[in-house]
Scaffold this motif. Structure first.
Motif, PDB file in Angstrom:
ATOM      1  N   SER A 224       9.435   2.512  26.886  1.00 48.49           N
ATOM      2  CA  SER A 224       8.412   2.975  25.959  1.00 48.49           C
ATOM      3  C   SER A 224       7.060   2.512  26.491  1.00 48.49           C
ATOM      4  O   SER A 224       6.884   1.344  26.826  1.00 48.49           O
ATOM      5  CB  SER A 224       8.686   2.381  24.577  1.00 48.49           C
ATOM      6  OG  SER A 224       7.866   2.985  23.628  1.00 48.49           O
TER       7      SER A 224
ATOM      8  N   THR B 102       8.845   9.265  20.984  1.00 49.90           N
ATOM      9  CA  THR B 102       9.629   9.588  22.174  1.00 49.90           C
ATOM     10  C   THR B 102      10.838   8.673  22.351  1.00 49.90           C
ATOM     11  O   THR B 102      11.646   8.907  23.244  1.00 49.90           O
ATOM     12  CB  THR B 102       8.752   9.490  23.432  1.00 49.90           C
ATOM     13  OG1 THR B 102       8.221   8.166  23.511  1.00 49.90           O
ATOM     14  CG2 THR B 102       7.625  10.509  23.418  1.00 49.90           C
ATOM     15  N   VAL B 103      10.963   7.640  21.528  1.00 48.72           N
ATOM     16  CA  VAL B 103      12.029   6.650  21.710  1.00 48.72           C
ATOM     17  C   VAL B 103      13.416   7.296  21.784  1.00 48.72           C
ATOM     18  O   VAL B 103      14.192   6.991  22.696  1.00 48.72           O
ATOM     19  CB  VAL B 103      11.946   5.544  20.641  1.00 48.72           C
ATOM     20  CG1 VAL B 103      13.169   4.633  20.695  1.00 48.72           C
ATOM     21  CG2 VAL B 103      10.670   4.735  20.821  1.00 48.72           C
TER      22      VAL B 103
ATOM     23  N   THR C  13       4.759  12.226  26.320  1.00 47.90           N
ATOM     24  CA  THR C  13       3.817  12.235  25.201  1.00 47.90           C
ATOM     25  C   THR C  13       2.687  13.232  25.454  1.00 47.90           C
ATOM     26  O   THR C  13       2.340  14.034  24.570  1.00 47.90           O
ATOM     27  CB  THR C  13       3.241  10.824  24.973  1.00 47.90           C
ATOM     28  OG1 THR C  13       4.314   9.942  24.637  1.00 47.90           O
ATOM     29  CG2 THR C  13       2.202  10.808  23.866  1.00 47.90           C
TER      30      THR C  13
ATOM     31  N   CYS D 238      12.984  14.484  20.153  1.00 50.34           N
ATOM     32  CA  CYS D 238      11.594  14.020  20.254  1.00 50.34           C
ATOM     33  C   CYS D 238      10.836  14.584  19.045  1.00 50.34           C
ATOM     34  O   CYS D 238      10.881  15.786  18.783  1.00 50.34           O
ATOM     35  CB  CYS D 238      11.000  14.526  21.561  1.00 50.34           C
ATOM     36  SG  CYS D 238       9.400  13.844  21.959  1.00 50.34           S
TER      37      CYS D 238
ATOM     38  N   ASP E 120       7.380   8.123  29.721  1.00 51.99           N
ATOM     39  CA  ASP E 120       6.951   8.204  28.324  1.00 51.99           C
ATOM     40  C   ASP E 120       5.546   8.788  28.215  1.00 51.99           C
ATOM     41  O   ASP E 120       5.278   9.636  27.371  1.00 51.99           O
ATOM     42  CB  ASP E 120       7.016   6.819  27.685  1.00 51.99           C
ATOM     43  CG  ASP E 120       6.701   6.839  26.199  1.00 51.99           C
ATOM     44  OD1 ASP E 120       7.011   7.844  25.529  1.00 51.99           O
ATOM     45  OD2 ASP E 120       6.154   5.840  25.711  1.00 51.99           O
ATOM     46  N   SER E 121       4.652   8.350  29.080  1.00 51.18           N
ATOM     47  CA  SER E 121       3.278   8.855  29.060  1.00 51.18           C
ATOM     48  C   SER E 121       3.236  10.347  29.375  1.00 51.18           C
ATOM     49  O   SER E 121       2.519  11.111  28.716  1.00 51.18           O
ATOM     50  CB  SER E 121       2.425   8.069  30.059  1.00 51.18           C
ATOM     51  OG  SER E 121       1.084   8.486  30.006  1.00 51.18           O
TER      52      SER E 121
ATOM     53  N   LEU F 284      13.773   9.032  25.151  1.00 51.91           N
ATOM     54  CA  LEU F 284      13.911   8.073  26.254  1.00 51.91           C
ATOM     55  C   LEU F 284      15.327   7.499  26.283  1.00 51.91           C
ATOM     56  O   LEU F 284      15.890   7.283  27.369  1.00 51.91           O
ATOM     57  CB  LEU F 284      12.877   6.955  26.123  1.00 51.91           C
ATOM     58  CG  LEU F 284      11.413   7.386  26.296  1.00 51.91           C
ATOM     59  CD1 LEU F 284      10.475   6.249  25.915  1.00 51.91           C
ATOM     60  CD2 LEU F 284      11.151   7.865  27.717  1.00 51.91           C
TER      61      LEU F 284
ATOM     62  N   LEU G 191      11.714   4.391  32.362  1.00 52.95           N
ATOM     63  CA  LEU G 191      11.995   5.056  31.092  1.00 52.95           C
ATOM     64  C   LEU G 191      11.679   4.164  29.900  1.00 52.95           C
ATOM     65  O   LEU G 191      12.157   4.404  28.793  1.00 52.95           O
ATOM     66  CB  LEU G 191      13.461   5.496  31.046  1.00 52.95           C
ATOM     67  CG  LEU G 191      13.891   6.476  32.141  1.00 52.95           C
ATOM     68  CD1 LEU G 191      15.373   6.795  32.010  1.00 52.95           C
ATOM     69  CD2 LEU G 191      13.064   7.738  32.102  1.00 52.95           C
TER      70      LEU G 191
END
Length: 145
Positions: A47, A114-115, A56, A102, A52-53, A118, A45
């Protein structure tokens, strides 16, 4: 894993190699690789990591699909706010929660923060993380199909 899942993915925003591998396994229907990839994504999880990928890539692909000249969007905007109601209703509750924090950014909606999502995922039980991952991967697979 001793085999590959050949596929040319359309979504270049899914940039992490293992995230792309998981998406190819999903498209190929390889349950063994999907389970391995899901476990890896649920643990990563960070960044820039696997989850995350995928997140995104999902958000950027969906944002492009949702664009309508009759309903222009001002960025930054939360994913939840710009998603059509029928899409939001399709997501499970943990996914809806992540999409509320998000944020799509940039003048054309070309980047994603996305931080906060996450951070929320780290606080969720593993089962809820799995629901979010399922919704994200299903959405990515649908966009690839």
């Amino acid at each position: 894993m001793g085999h590959r899942h050949p596929s040319k993915l359309k979504n270049s925003e899914v940039s992490h190699a293992r995230a792309r591998w998981l998406l190819r396994a999903e498209l190929d229907g390889c349950e063994e690789c999907q389970r391995e990839g899901d476990r890896e994504a649920l643990r990563d999880l960070a960044s820039g990591g696997v989850f995350d990928s995928l997140l995104t890539g999902f958000v950027l692909a969906r944002t492009q699909q949702w664009y309508s000249p009759s309903r222009p969007v001002q960025y930054p905007a939360t994913v939840y706010r710009i998603a059509p109601i029928d899409e939001r209703d399709f997501w499970r509750e943990p996914t809806q929660h992540c999409m509320r924090v998000c944020t799509v950014q940039g003048s054309q909606g070309t980047s994603v923060d996305t931080v906060p999502a996450l951070k929320e995922l780290r606080l969720m039980p593993m089962e809820d993380r799995g629901f979010v991952l399922d919704d994200v991967v299903d959405g990515l697979a649908e966009a690839e199909g």
